[in-house]
Scaffold this active site. Structure first.
Site, PDB file in Angstrom:
ATOM      1  N   HIS A   1     -20.277  20.325  40.391  1.00 15.02           N
ATOM      2  CA  HIS A   1     -21.373  20.909  39.748  1.00 15.02           C
ATOM      3  C   HIS A   1     -22.366  21.516  40.661  1.00 15.02           C
ATOM      4  CE1 HIS A   1     -24.019  20.212  35.803  1.00 15.02           C
ATOM      5  NE2 HIS A   1     -24.270  21.277  36.455  1.00 15.02           N
TER       6      HIS A   1
ATOM      7  N   ALA B   1     -26.320  31.233  32.178  1.00 17.67           N
ATOM      8  CA  ALA B   1     -27.452  31.987  31.766  1.00 17.67           C
ATOM      9  C   ALA B   1     -27.274  33.369  31.427  1.00 17.67           C
ATOM     10  CB  ALA B   1     -28.637  31.569  32.787  1.00 17.67           C
ATOM     11  N   ALA B   2     -26.221  33.582  30.655  1.00 18.10           N
ATOM     12  CA  ALA B   2     -25.696  35.042  30.791  1.00 18.10           C
ATOM     13  C   ALA B   2     -26.767  35.879  29.790  1.00 18.10           C
ATOM     14  CB  ALA B   2     -24.423  35.055  30.229  1.00 18.10           C
TER      15      ALA B   2
ATOM     16  N   LYS C   1     -17.394  18.866  34.876  1.00 22.09           N
ATOM     17  CA  LYS C   1     -17.907  18.992  36.273  1.00 22.09           C
ATOM     18  C   LYS C   1     -18.233  17.631  36.844  1.00 22.09           C
ATOM     19  CE  LYS C   1     -20.479  23.055  34.821  1.00 22.09           C
ATOM     20  NZ  LYS C   1     -21.354  22.871  33.530  1.00 22.09           N
TER      21      LYS C   1
ATOM     22  N   SER D   1     -19.511  25.321  41.555  1.00 19.37           N
ATOM     23  CA  SER D   1     -20.755  25.763  41.032  1.00 19.37           C
ATOM     24  C   SER D   1     -21.943  25.530  41.609  1.00 19.37           C
ATOM     25  CB  SER D   1     -20.726  24.668  39.518  1.00 19.37           C
ATOM     26  OG  SER D   1     -22.282  25.387  38.968  1.00 19.37           O
TER      27      SER D   1
ATOM     28  N   PHE E   1     -18.728  28.899  25.842  1.00 24.08           N
ATOM     29  CA  PHE E   1     -19.799  28.169  25.130  1.00 24.08           C
ATOM     30  C   PHE E   1     -20.203  27.175  25.986  1.00 24.08           C
ATOM     31  CE2 PHE E   1     -21.973  25.430  22.133  1.00 24.08           C
ATOM     32  CZ  PHE E   1     -22.725  26.455  21.461  1.00 24.08           C
TER      33      PHE E   1
ATOM     34  N   THR F   1     -22.662  23.744  26.652  1.00 18.92           N
ATOM     35  CA  THR F   1     -22.783  22.702  25.888  1.00 18.92           C
ATOM     36  C   THR F   1     -24.052  21.878  26.559  1.00 18.92           C
ATOM     37  OG1 THR F   1     -20.994  21.454  27.067  1.00 18.92           O
ATOM     38  CG2 THR F   1     -20.507  22.303  25.124  1.00 18.92           C
TER      39      THR F   1
ATOM     40  N   GLU G   1     -23.324  35.562  16.527  1.00 23.17           N
ATOM     41  CA  GLU G   1     -23.571  37.053  17.362  1.00 23.17           C
ATOM     42  C   GLU G   1     -23.228  36.948  18.797  1.00 23.17           C
ATOM     43  OE1 GLU G   1     -27.897  37.370  17.182  1.00 23.17           O
ATOM     44  OE2 GLU G   1     -27.924  38.426  19.157  1.00 23.17           O
TER      45      GLU G   1
ATOM     46  N   TYR H   1     -24.735  16.169  31.651  1.00 25.72           N
ATOM     47  CA  TYR H   1     -25.149  16.680  30.175  1.00 25.72           C
ATOM     48  C   TYR H   1     -25.110  15.518  29.312  1.00 25.72           C
ATOM     49  CZ  TYR H   1     -24.074  21.338  31.918  1.00 25.72           C
ATOM     50  OH  TYR H   1     -24.126  22.565  32.718  1.00 25.72           O
TER      51      TYR H   1
ATOM     52  N   ASP I   1     -17.957  24.679  28.168  1.00 22.02           N
ATOM     53  CA  ASP I   1     -18.250  24.325  29.614  1.00 22.02           C
ATOM     54  C   ASP I   1     -19.022  22.753  29.172  1.00 22.02           C
ATOM     55  OD1 ASP I   1     -18.873  24.885  32.387  1.00 22.02           O
ATOM     56  OD2 ASP I   1     -20.761  24.564  31.498  1.00 22.02           O
TER      57      ASP I   1
ATOM     58  N   GLY J   1     -30.246  34.879  29.851  1.00 24.68           N
ATOM     59  CA  GLY J   1     -31.372  34.679  30.656  1.00 24.68           C
ATOM     60  C   GLY J   1     -31.872  33.417  30.237  1.00 24.68           C
TER      61      GLY J   1
ATOM     62  N   SER K   1     -26.319  28.013  22.324  1.00 27.69           N
ATOM     63  CA  SER K   1     -27.100  28.329  21.340  1.00 27.69           C
ATOM     64  C   SER K   1     -27.086  27.172  20.313  1.00 27.69           C
ATOM     65  CB  SER K   1     -26.981  29.567  20.585  1.00 27.69           C
ATOM     66  OG  SER K   1     -28.073  29.651  19.530  1.00 27.69           O
TER      67      SER K   1
HETATM   68  N1  LIG Z   1     -23.668  25.049  36.819  1.00 28.54           N
HETATM   69  C1  LIG Z   1     -24.805  24.934  36.479  1.00 28.54           C
HETATM   70  O1  LIG Z   1     -25.662  24.371  37.189  1.00 28.54           O
HETATM   71  C2  LIG Z   1     -25.487  25.472  35.211  1.00 28.54           C
HETATM   72  C3  LIG Z   1     -26.797  25.606  34.826  1.00 28.54           C
HETATM   73  C4  LIG Z   1     -27.125  26.122  33.723  1.00 28.54           C
HETATM   74  C5  LIG Z   1     -26.139  26.084  32.583  1.00 28.54           C
HETATM   75  N2  LIG Z   1     -25.052  25.983  32.796  1.00 28.54           N
HETATM   76  C6  LIG Z   1     -24.053  25.994  31.821  1.00 28.54           C
HETATM   77  O2  LIG Z   1     -24.248  27.354  31.072  1.00 28.54           O
HETATM   78  C7  LIG Z   1     -24.332  27.181  30.055  1.00 28.54           C
HETATM   79  C8  LIG Z   1     -25.228  28.499  29.380  1.00 28.54           C
HETATM   80  O3  LIG Z   1     -26.482  28.425  30.092  1.00 28.54           O
HETATM   81  P1  LIG Z   1     -27.699  28.805  29.376  1.00 28.54           P
HETATM   82  O4  LIG Z   1     -28.186  27.838  28.451  1.00 28.54           O
HETATM   83  O5  LIG Z   1     -29.002  29.259  30.241  1.00 28.54           O
HETATM   84  O6  LIG Z   1     -27.347  30.156  28.412  1.00 28.54           O
HETATM   85  P2  LIG Z   1     -28.407  31.263  27.791  1.00 28.54           P
HETATM   86  O7  LIG Z   1     -27.352  31.545  26.751  1.00 28.54           O
HETATM   87  O8  LIG Z   1     -28.607  32.334  28.790  1.00 28.54           O
HETATM   88  O9  LIG Z   1     -29.624  30.731  27.281  1.00 28.54           O
HETATM   89  C9  LIG Z   1     -29.504  29.738  26.413  1.00 28.54           C
HETATM   90  C10 LIG Z   1     -31.151  30.080  25.406  1.00 28.54           C
HETATM   91  O10 LIG Z   1     -30.999  31.576  24.972  1.00 28.54           O
HETATM   92  C11 LIG Z   1     -30.961  31.180  23.643  1.00 28.54           C
HETATM   93  N3  LIG Z   1     -30.057  32.488  23.098  1.00 28.54           N
HETATM   94  C12 LIG Z   1     -28.847  32.106  22.931  1.00 28.54           C
HETATM   95  N4  LIG Z   1     -28.295  33.108  22.205  1.00 28.54           N
HETATM   96  C13 LIG Z   1     -29.297  33.878  21.761  1.00 28.54           C
HETATM   97  C14 LIG Z   1     -29.175  35.280  21.157  1.00 28.54           C
HETATM   98  N5  LIG Z   1     -28.213  35.802  20.666  1.00 28.54           N
HETATM   99  N6  LIG Z   1     -30.397  35.855  20.760  1.00 28.54           N
HETATM  100  C15 LIG Z   1     -31.736  35.287  21.291  1.00 28.54           C
HETATM  101  N7  LIG Z   1     -31.722  34.193  22.046  1.00 28.54           N
HETATM  102  C16 LIG Z   1     -30.448  33.689  22.272  1.00 28.54           C
HETATM  103  C17 LIG Z   1     -31.131  30.116  23.304  1.00 28.54           C
HETATM  104  O11 LIG Z   1     -31.835  29.796  22.042  1.00 28.54           O
HETATM  105  P3  LIG Z   1     -31.209  29.214  20.508  1.00 28.54           P
HETATM  106  O12 LIG Z   1     -30.837  28.110  20.742  1.00 28.54           O
HETATM  107  O13 LIG Z   1     -32.495  29.511  19.858  1.00 28.54           O
HETATM  108  O14 LIG Z   1     -30.197  30.584  20.309  1.00 28.54           O
HETATM  109  C18 LIG Z   1     -31.451  29.191  24.370  1.00 28.54           C
HETATM  110  O15 LIG Z   1     -32.864  29.205  24.419  1.00 28.54           O
HETATM  111  C19 LIG Z   1     -25.077  25.745  29.652  1.00 28.54           C
HETATM  112  O16 LIG Z   1     -24.772  25.453  28.246  1.00 28.54           O
HETATM  113  C20 LIG Z   1     -24.038  25.033  30.609  1.00 28.54           C
HETATM  114  O17 LIG Z   1     -23.028  24.984  30.081  1.00 28.54           O
HETATM  115  C21 LIG Z   1     -24.574  25.680  34.055  1.00 28.54           C
END
Ligand SMILES: NC(=O)c1ccc[n+]([C@@H]2O[C@H](COP(=O)([O-])OP(=O)(O)OC[C@H]3O[C@@H](n4cnc5c(N)ncnc54)[C@H](OP(=O)(O)O)[C@@H]3O)[C@@H](O)[C@H]2O)c1
Length: 312
Positions: free
Chosen positions: A119, A218-219, A86, A169, A26, A28, A272, A57, A52, A221, A264
């Site tokens: 990071h 961004a698993a 990070k 990262s 998960f 954050t 889910e 953040y 994470d 997207g 999320s």
């Molecule tokens: N190393 C880096 O530079 C870096 C960069 C980015 C992220 N990260 C890390 O990776 C984590 C995840 O990244 P991410 O935010 O890009 O993840 P993500 O899960 O791909 O994208 C989050 C978005 O997807 C939506 N979502 C999540 N689950 C869903 C579902 N089951 N159905 C429909 N929409 C859904 C969320 O909206 P809702 O809130 O409405 O569900 C939110 O808008 C971050 O929190 C952070 O810890 C690291």
């Protein structure tokens, strides 16, 4: 759908560190601290054990509060959790690494972290301003420190015992190789953007060969366009296996050998995203061969400027 429950509990042993990382993680990256705390609590309740975090953040304290609440009730033990945080770009100078690490531990209210990541490989001007810019709005980088110097400072944190593994990262394969060849301690984890539109097969092969866990962010997207979750290959598999598109993308991530992070603030989505189940092999092949859209959503890997975090 094949038996799936084991997939959501998969843990990947670290080859260059101590412990094992739950493949289901998960993230954050949530701007509001109250929302962060609530989402983290929900994630703990539905079963997430891998969190994470990042000093960038600005919400480590809120994540720490949620974890402490669960630890105090005894529903979760510290040893069941895998917590990553990070080092931010402005703290790459070796003398800044330990103070930054100590401050993260304090905010998280933890005695150790399971993983500490650099990071991004880009050093910014050292100081309290996380996003230093010149009068033209251009990032001010720090030419006075190299990535390997920062890495050696992270190695010393492992020696001190409050950091069980270290990693990188937002690196390219070339940057990762530099550290793998030069480091005394090899990276245990590499966290990069990865999803069916950016599978990073070459990087994954290198990680496999060198015992490094590829942790995909961004698993699903990141909710951005083009939308992975609307891809016809993903949606048709979801229909066939009676799962959601998100569960298909996340199961694919684990079955191909990566760990993933998803974020999320919606309790339904959080649940889910935890409840993934094993996909049939034919679906894995379809995703690999049938999806032709290729896109990187976050340009952080090119500049060190985080694409998904609003500037202060
Ligand atoms: N190393 C880096 O530079 C870096 C960069 C980015 C992220 N990260 C890390 O990776 C984590 C995840 O990244 P991410 O935010 O890009 O993840 P993500 O899960 O791909 O994208 C989050 C978005 O997807 C939506 N979502 C999540 N689950 C869903 C579902 N089951 N159905 C429909 N929409 C859904 C969320 O909206 P809702 O809130 O409405 O569900 C939110 O808008 C971050 O929190 C952070 O810890 C690291």
């Amino acid at each position: 759908m094949a038996t799936g429950d084991a997939l959501r509990h998969k843990r990947i042993p670290l080859m260059h560190g101590t412990g094992a990382m739950p493949a289901v993680g998960f993230g954050t990256l949530i701007p509001d601290p109250i929302v962060t705390m609530q989402a983290t609590k929900t994630a703990l309740e539905v079963g997430f054990r891998h969190f994470d975090c990042a000093e960038r953040y600005r919400n480590e304290a809120a994540v720490g509060d949620a974890m402490q609440a669960a630890l105090k009730t005894g529903t979760v033990r510290r040893e069941d959790l895998f917590v990553t945080t990070k080092l931010w770009n402005t703290n790459h100078r070796p003398e800044r690494v330990k103070p930054a690490f100590d401050a993260s531990l304090r905010r998280l209210q933890l005695g150790y972290v399971d993983c500490y990541l650099i990071h991004t490989p880009f050093a910014f001007r050292p100081g309290d301003e996380q996003d230093p810019r010149d009068q033209h709005g251009r990032v001010i980088y720090d030419p006075g420190v190299t990535l390997i110097e920062t890495w050696c400072a992270l190695e010393r944190l492992v020696d001190d015992g409050r950091c069980r593994s270290i990693g990188l990262s937002d690196v390219t394969l070339e940057k990762l190789q530099e550290i793998v060849w030069a480091g005394r301690i090899k990276p245990a984890v590499v966290q990069v953007e990865s999803h069916p539109y950016l599978p990073e097969w070459e990087l994954l092969d290198f990680c496999r060969e060198h015992g490094i866990v590829l942790l995909a962010f961004a698993a699903v997207g990141h909710g951005m366009s083009p939308r992975v979750l609307d891809d016809p290959v993903i949606t048709s598999i979801a229909q066939r296996v009676h799962k959601t598109p998100s569960q298909v993308a996340l199961a694919w991530a684990v079955q191909r050998g990566t760990a993933f992070l998803t974020t999320s603030t919606s309790p339904n989505h959080i649940q889910e995203n935890f409840e993934i189940s094993t996909l049939p092999e034919v679906a894995m092949q379809e995703i690999r061969e049938g999806i032709t859209t290729k896109v990187r959503l976050n340009t952080v890997v090119e500049t060190g400027v985080p694409g998904f975090i609003p500037r202060a």
